[in-house]
Design a protein around this motif. Structure first.
Motif, PDB file in Angstrom:
ATOM      1  N   VAL A   1      15.531  18.925  41.011  1.00 19.06           N
ATOM      2  CA  VAL A   1      15.028  20.302  41.012  1.00 19.06           C
ATOM      3  C   VAL A   1      15.722  21.115  42.106  1.00 19.06           C
ATOM      4  CG1 VAL A   1      12.997  21.733  41.424  1.00 19.06           C
ATOM      5  CG2 VAL A   1      12.809  19.682  40.009  1.00 19.06           C
ATOM      6  N   TYR A   2      15.864  20.499  43.297  1.00 14.28           N
ATOM      7  CA  TYR A   2      16.493  21.237  44.397  1.00 14.28           C
ATOM      8  C   TYR A   2      17.975  21.487  44.123  1.00 14.28           C
ATOM      9  CZ  TYR A   2      12.242  20.294  47.060  1.00 14.28           C
ATOM     10  OH  TYR A   2      10.952  20.252  47.492  1.00 14.28           O
ATOM     11  N   SER A   3      18.620  20.576  43.378  1.00 10.47           N
ATOM     12  CA  SER A   3      20.034  20.827  43.007  1.00 10.47           C
ATOM     13  C   SER A   3      20.143  22.026  42.068  1.00 10.47           C
ATOM     14  CB  SER A   3      20.636  19.579  42.365  1.00 10.47           C
ATOM     15  OG  SER A   3      20.005  19.303  41.126  1.00 10.47           O
ATOM     16  N   SER A   4      19.116  22.216  41.224  1.00 11.73           N
ATOM     17  CA  SER A   4      19.123  23.399  40.350  1.00 11.73           C
ATOM     18  C   SER A   4      19.003  24.675  41.188  1.00 11.73           C
ATOM     19  CB  SER A   4      17.994  23.314  39.322  1.00 11.73           C
ATOM     20  OG  SER A   4      16.732  23.460  39.945  1.00 11.73           O
ATOM     21  N   PHE A   5      18.305  24.604  42.361  1.00 12.79           N
ATOM     22  CA  PHE A   5      18.212  25.763  43.259  1.00 12.79           C
ATOM     23  C   PHE A   5      19.593  26.130  43.794  1.00 12.79           C
ATOM     24  CE2 PHE A   5      13.527  24.988  44.688  1.00 12.79           C
ATOM     25  CZ  PHE A   5      13.109  25.316  43.408  1.00 12.79           C
ATOM     26  N   TYR A   6      20.364  25.077  44.171  1.00  9.92           N
ATOM     27  CA  TYR A   6      21.711  25.322  44.689  1.00  9.92           C
ATOM     28  C   TYR A   6      22.582  25.986  43.631  1.00  9.92           C
ATOM     29  CZ  TYR A   6      21.127  22.687  49.057  1.00  9.92           C
ATOM     30  OH  TYR A   6      20.752  22.280  50.302  1.00  9.92           O
ATOM     31  N   ILE A   7      22.542  25.450  42.411  1.00 11.23           N
ATOM     32  CA  ILE A   7      23.369  25.991  41.322  1.00 11.23           C
ATOM     33  C   ILE A   7      22.950  27.430  41.002  1.00 11.23           C
ATOM     34  CG2 ILE A   7      23.929  25.741  38.877  1.00 11.23           C
ATOM     35  CD1 ILE A   7      23.633  22.714  39.261  1.00 11.23           C
ATOM     36  N   TYR A   8      21.631  27.652  40.908  1.00 14.26           N
ATOM     37  CA  TYR A   8      21.136  28.989  40.590  1.00 14.26           C
ATOM     38  C   TYR A   8      21.515  29.980  41.699  1.00 14.26           C
ATOM     39  CZ  TYR A   8      17.894  32.781  39.562  1.00 14.26           C
ATOM     40  OH  TYR A   8      17.355  34.011  39.291  1.00 14.26           O
ATOM     41  N   SER A   9      21.360  29.544  42.968  1.00 17.92           N
ATOM     42  CA  SER A   9      21.698  30.431  44.093  1.00 17.92           C
ATOM     43  C   SER A   9      23.183  30.751  44.117  1.00 17.92           C
ATOM     44  CB  SER A   9      21.277  29.775  45.416  1.00 17.92           C
ATOM     45  OG  SER A   9      19.883  29.523  45.440  1.00 17.92           O
ATOM     46  N   ALA A  10      24.033  29.751  43.812  1.00 19.06           N
ATOM     47  CA  ALA A  10      25.486  29.992  43.773  1.00 19.06           C
ATOM     48  C   ALA A  10      25.823  30.993  42.676  1.00 19.06           C
ATOM     49  CB  ALA A  10      26.214  28.666  43.541  1.00 19.06           C
ATOM     50  N   GLN A  11      25.135  30.915  41.565  1.00 19.46           N
ATOM     51  CA  GLN A  11      25.380  31.867  40.463  1.00 19.46           C
ATOM     52  C   GLN A  11      24.995  33.289  40.881  1.00 19.46           C
ATOM     53  OE1 GLN A  11      23.043  33.518  38.272  1.00 19.46           O
ATOM     54  NE2 GLN A  11      24.729  34.372  37.009  1.00 19.46           N
TER      55      GLN A  11
ATOM     56  N   TRP B   1      19.804  22.952  55.432  1.00 17.33           N
ATOM     57  CA  TRP B   1      21.046  22.767  54.682  1.00 17.33           C
ATOM     58  C   TRP B   1      21.161  23.770  53.540  1.00 17.33           C
ATOM     59  CZ3 TRP B   1      24.868  20.499  56.740  1.00 17.33           C
ATOM     60  CH2 TRP B   1      24.681  19.426  57.628  1.00 17.33           C
ATOM     61  N   TYR B   2      20.073  24.199  52.954  1.00 14.41           N
ATOM     62  CA  TYR B   2      20.124  25.201  51.892  1.00 14.41           C
ATOM     63  C   TYR B   2      20.620  26.547  52.442  1.00 14.41           C
ATOM     64  CZ  TYR B   2      18.614  28.727  48.547  1.00 14.41           C
ATOM     65  OH  TYR B   2      18.592  29.787  47.697  1.00 14.41           O
ATOM     66  N   PHE B   3      20.035  27.016  53.535  1.00 20.85           N
ATOM     67  CA  PHE B   3      20.458  28.315  54.081  1.00 20.85           C
ATOM     68  C   PHE B   3      21.873  28.259  54.647  1.00 20.85           C
ATOM     69  CE2 PHE B   3      15.852  29.224  54.109  1.00 20.85           C
ATOM     70  CZ  PHE B   3      15.880  30.472  53.511  1.00 20.85           C
ATOM     71  N   LEU B   4      22.269  27.099  55.210  1.00 17.19           N
ATOM     72  CA  LEU B   4      23.660  26.963  55.665  1.00 17.19           C
ATOM     73  C   LEU B   4      24.617  27.061  54.474  1.00 17.19           C
ATOM     74  CD1 LEU B   4      25.627  26.426  57.998  1.00 17.19           C
ATOM     75  CD2 LEU B   4      25.345  23.966  57.561  1.00 17.19           C
ATOM     76  N   PHE B   5      24.255  26.408  53.371  1.00 20.54           N
ATOM     77  CA  PHE B   5      25.052  26.486  52.153  1.00 20.54           C
ATOM     78  C   PHE B   5      25.173  27.936  51.688  1.00 20.54           C
ATOM     79  CE2 PHE B   5      24.869  26.745  47.483  1.00 20.54           C
ATOM     80  CZ  PHE B   5      26.075  26.150  47.146  1.00 20.54           C
ATOM     81  N   MET B   6      24.055  28.697  51.691  1.00 21.25           N
ATOM     82  CA  MET B   6      24.072  30.079  51.224  1.00 21.25           C
ATOM     83  C   MET B   6      24.945  30.952  52.121  1.00 21.25           C
ATOM     84  SD  MET B   6      22.427  30.155  48.464  1.00 21.25           S
ATOM     85  CE  MET B   6      22.338  31.907  48.223  1.00 21.25           C
TER      86      MET B   6
ATOM     87  N   SER C   1      28.353  32.567  50.649  1.00 20.99           N
ATOM     88  CA  SER C   1      28.297  34.033  50.636  1.00 20.99           C
ATOM     89  C   SER C   1      29.446  34.610  51.448  1.00 20.99           C
ATOM     90  CB  SER C   1      26.965  34.516  51.209  1.00 20.99           C
ATOM     91  OG  SER C   1      25.886  34.054  50.428  1.00 20.99           O
ATOM     92  N   VAL C   2      29.701  34.043  52.634  1.00 19.43           N
ATOM     93  CA  VAL C   2      30.805  34.534  53.476  1.00 19.43           C
ATOM     94  C   VAL C   2      32.135  34.324  52.768  1.00 19.43           C
ATOM     95  CG1 VAL C   2      32.068  34.137  55.629  1.00 19.43           C
ATOM     96  CG2 VAL C   2      29.565  34.279  55.640  1.00 19.43           C
ATOM     97  N   ASN C   3      32.301  33.154  52.135  1.00 20.51           N
ATOM     98  CA  ASN C   3      33.541  32.902  51.395  1.00 20.51           C
ATOM     99  C   ASN C   3      33.707  33.902  50.252  1.00 20.51           C
ATOM    100  OD1 ASN C   3      34.403  30.758  52.954  1.00 20.51           O
ATOM    101  ND2 ASN C   3      33.317  29.223  51.704  1.00 20.51           N
ATOM    102  N   GLY C   4      32.576  34.212  49.579  1.00 21.65           N
ATOM    103  CA  GLY C   4      32.652  35.170  48.478  1.00 21.65           C
ATOM    104  C   GLY C   4      33.006  36.558  48.969  1.00 21.65           C
ATOM    105  N   VAL C   5      32.431  36.925  50.154  1.00 24.89           N
ATOM    106  CA  VAL C   5      32.714  38.257  50.706  1.00 24.89           C
ATOM    107  C   VAL C   5      34.187  38.369  51.073  1.00 24.89           C
ATOM    108  CG1 VAL C   5      32.284  39.802  52.655  1.00 24.89           C
ATOM    109  CG2 VAL C   5      30.375  38.679  51.484  1.00 24.89           C
TER     110      VAL C   5
END
Length: 691
Positions: free
Chosen positions: A77-87, A124-129, A133-137
């Motif tokens: 379930v938490y991996s789906s959060f990562y995928i959804y957040s990346a999208q 780890w979730y917020f670090l990932f975000m 996000s910085v890479n995308g910017v």
């Protein structure tokens, strides 16, 4: 509330993460619809959101498998959060940070970040975000450098602030988890089976002890009615009482017979507590197996019944033995009394006196044993009447003075002036106490004096408190022997070569009597320096209308006694001979009967003035004969019971049967004369006229 006793791998955690997966599906669909409706020309790619949604749906459906590992499913379930957040980050960058997409990003990190349960997962979730996000910017060529820096700072600040808030939530949940685990540990370690039900008794959850006690599995008990565990249903009265207790006190204690899965029955104590959680009410059942306690109680009850039976058998044995001993003893004492009144030589008089004193000593021993038996069985009673303190003390002095003078002791008594002479109390019991204490004082004193003192220490309302002192100059009592004084069958000198006789019951009986008369008894003594026993009694002052009791001491025989027609109903030849000698010496005409039937026939032929009726006789006993006489019309004689049974219950039986008086065996000449004079002809005529 539900699931508080469950283990970590129960369905509770699966349901929670299934709900998170469903929220992910709903969020993805809702935001996709908004993107299409608000910005149809945007760079939103439908296929990527469709893929994310399909993945989340797969995760959701995976929770319905029969065997699901809770930890692995949580990671999925938490991996789906990562995928959804990346999208979401991809959509925000692709659309040049339009406001709608930035808001979508903030909502996503808030929703997903706060769904993680542990602090390190949240970090780890917020670090990932922040990283993606910085890479995308920085990967966006259409955005100026200053804007990139601004967006990076804004995203990083939002992620950091969201992380700090989410961390507090995780720590709070951790503390709650610790409390829950502590509660689980306490509940699982208890000896009680604990069940959680709704207000209708449907079982929602239970601890491990419940499964051990009843033998069911968790799935077999969940959603079942608690009635499943009862052997029999509660009565309407018990149910009503229980509901009232729960309503008023929110608590109900009861006992019930429960049954296990194996159909084994056991007694249980059930405590039910009513709890409220929000708008719902629940009941907590605490069940304790008390089968061992019930067995122990049954054993105690059985032992109690055996002890009571043994005590009753002992009392009956003592009563029978008392009767059997008193019957021949009556012949000994009565014959000795007759001998003392005969014309004897000095040597013969000494022999008669010795027989009389020995008989009296044996009688005192029997009386002590009977009093002890009464004391043990709780049958010792007081009989308060108009009594004279001085008469009681003079009687004690008269009885014991010969013994004291034979030892060369000086006896004295003192009654202080403020002591009321006439009081409402049991004078016979007071005499018994004084005889015991004064007799002991004489026994243990070889030279000097024995003194009895009565003092008035206060009057409260209608009660006067008297203190009696019995002082001697005897051998005293050693300090290490004082604790034995008031114990039954215990004496200071318990050696086989002891110098002083006695049963060791006198002081124990005296203490019991003093306490029954609302008093206390104390002793002061020094070895070789004498002893002082003191006791207090509460006595009522005379009430209006009380009259002096009739004395029978030193009564002379008048002509009314000589003219009486007397019958003696007695089956024992020795006692008949004693009666014959005594009544013949008083010149009283006497007839004899061996049983109750002979009494009835003789009473019909001759109007007797007085019948001495033995209680125990063959064919028809004295009680039955008395009832038969009282049922017949015509002349009614005075009937005096004669019996070796000296219990108050025996006197009551005689009175209930219709007897007028009671003469206990053994008796002497003076007692027989007193009884005859008491019921002499003038008094009988007075009774007949009154009737």
């Amino acid at each position: 509330m539900y699931g508080i006793f469950s283990n970590p791998n129960s369905g509770r955690s699966i349901k929670f993460h299934r709900l998170l997966a469903f929220m992910g599906i709903a969020g993805s669909v809702i935001f996709g619809v908004f993107f299409i409706a608000i910005a149809p020309d945007s760079n939103e790619l439908i296929w990527d959101r469709v893929l994310v949604t399909l993945f989340t749906i797969t995760v959701y459906l995976n929770s319905f498998r029969k065997k699901v590992d809770q930890r692995k499913y949580a990671r999925l379930v938490y991996s789906s959060f990562y995928i959804y957040s990346a999208q979401v980050v991809w959509a925000m960058v692709s659309n040049d940070f339009q406001l709608f997409y930035i808001l979508s990003f903030f909502v996503t990190i808030q929703a997903c970040g706060f769904s993680f349960r542990h602090e390190h997962d949240t970090f780890w979730y917020f670090l990932f975000m922040i990283v993606i996000s910085v890479n995308g910017v920085y990967g966006s060529a259409d955005v100026l450098i200053t804007e990139r820096l601004m967006y990076c700072g804004l995203i990083s600040a939002a992620c950091v602030m969201s992380f700090l808030a989410a961390r507090q939530k995780c720590r709070f949940m951790h503390d709650m988890k610790m409390s829950e685990n502590l509660m689980k540990g306490m509940v699982s370690k208890t000896e009680e089976a604990i069940l959680l039900t709704d207000v209708y008794g449907n079982i929602l959850d239970m601890n491990e002890r419940t499964l051990e006690l009843f033998g069911y599995s968790r799935n077999e008990l969940v959603d079942c009615d608690f009635k499943l565990l009862r052997k029999t249903e509660l009565s309407l009265e018990n149910v009503s009482h229980g509901l009232n207790s729960l309503k008023e006190e929110r608590f109900w204690n009861t006992q019930s017979l429960l049954v296990k899965k194996s159909m084994d029955e056991f007694h249980a104590r059930i405590s039910i507590t009513l709890l409220s959680w929000g708008r719902k009410n629940f009941m907590v059942y605490r069940v304790l197996d008390i089968s061992d306690i019930k067995k122990f109680e049954a054993q105690i009850l059985e032992q109690k019944e055996k002890a009571e039976g043994a005590a009753l058998a002992k009392t009956q044995f003592l009563a029978v033995m008392s009767h059997e001993i008193r019957t021949p003893l009556n012949g000994v004492i009565a014959t000795a009394s007759l001998l003392q009144k005969a014309d004897l030589t000095f040597e013969q008089m000494e022999y008669a006196d010795t027989i009389k004193r020995s008989g009296d000593s044996l009688l005192m021993l029997i009386n002590d044993i009977l009093e002890f038996s009464k004391m043990e069985s709780g049958k010792m009673q007081l009989d308060a009447h108009n009594s004279s303190v001085s008469d009681v003390m003079f009687d004690v002095m008269d009885l014991l003075r010969p013994h004291a003078e034979s030892k060369g002791l000086k006896m004295s008594m003192e009654i202080e002036n403020d002591v009321p002479n006439k009081l409402w109390m049991d004078g016979h019991r007071l005499k018994q106490i004084l005889l015991n204490l004064t007799g002991n004082a004489i026994k243990f004193t070889h030279s000097g004096n024995v003194k009895v003192v009565c003092q008035n220490i206060g009057i409260i309302k209608r009660e006067v408190v008297l203190r009696f002192l019995v002082q001697d100059t005897g051998i005293g009592i050693p300090e290490d022997k004082m604790h034995k004084l008031f114990k039954t069958f215990s004496q200071v000198d318990s050696s086989t070569s002891r110098k002083y006789g006695g049963t060791g019951l006198g002081l124990a009986i005296s203490k019991q009597l003093v306490e029954m008369m609302q008093g206390e008894i104390h002793v002061r003594s020094r070895e070789e320096s004498g002893t002082e026993f003191s006791f207090t009694l509460k006595c009522e002052l005379l009430r209006e209308g009380d009259t002096d009791s009739e004395g029978i001491d030193n009564i002379s025989v008048d002509s009314s006694v000589v003219n009486m027609q007397v019958m003696v109903a007695e089956d024992n030849d020795i006692n008949k001979q004693v009666f014959h000698f005594m009544l013949d010496s008083l010149k009283v005409a006497t007839d004899f009967a061996d049983n109750g039937l002979e009494v009835l026939k003789a009473n019909e032929a001759k109007n007797y003035d007085l019948i001495f009726m033995d209680m125990q006789m063959p064919e028809m006993d004295g009680l039955e004969a008395t009832r038969a006489i009282r049922l017949r019309a015509g002349h009614q004689p005075i009937i005096v019971a004669i019996s070796a049974n000296a219990y108050a219950d025996d006197r009551r039986l005689c009175s209930d049967a219709g007897m007028n008086d009671f003469l206990p065996k053994p008796f002497d000449m003076d007692q027989l004369k007193a009884m005859l004079t008491k019921w002499s002809a003038p008094k009988m005529h007075k009774m007949d006229n009154a009737a």
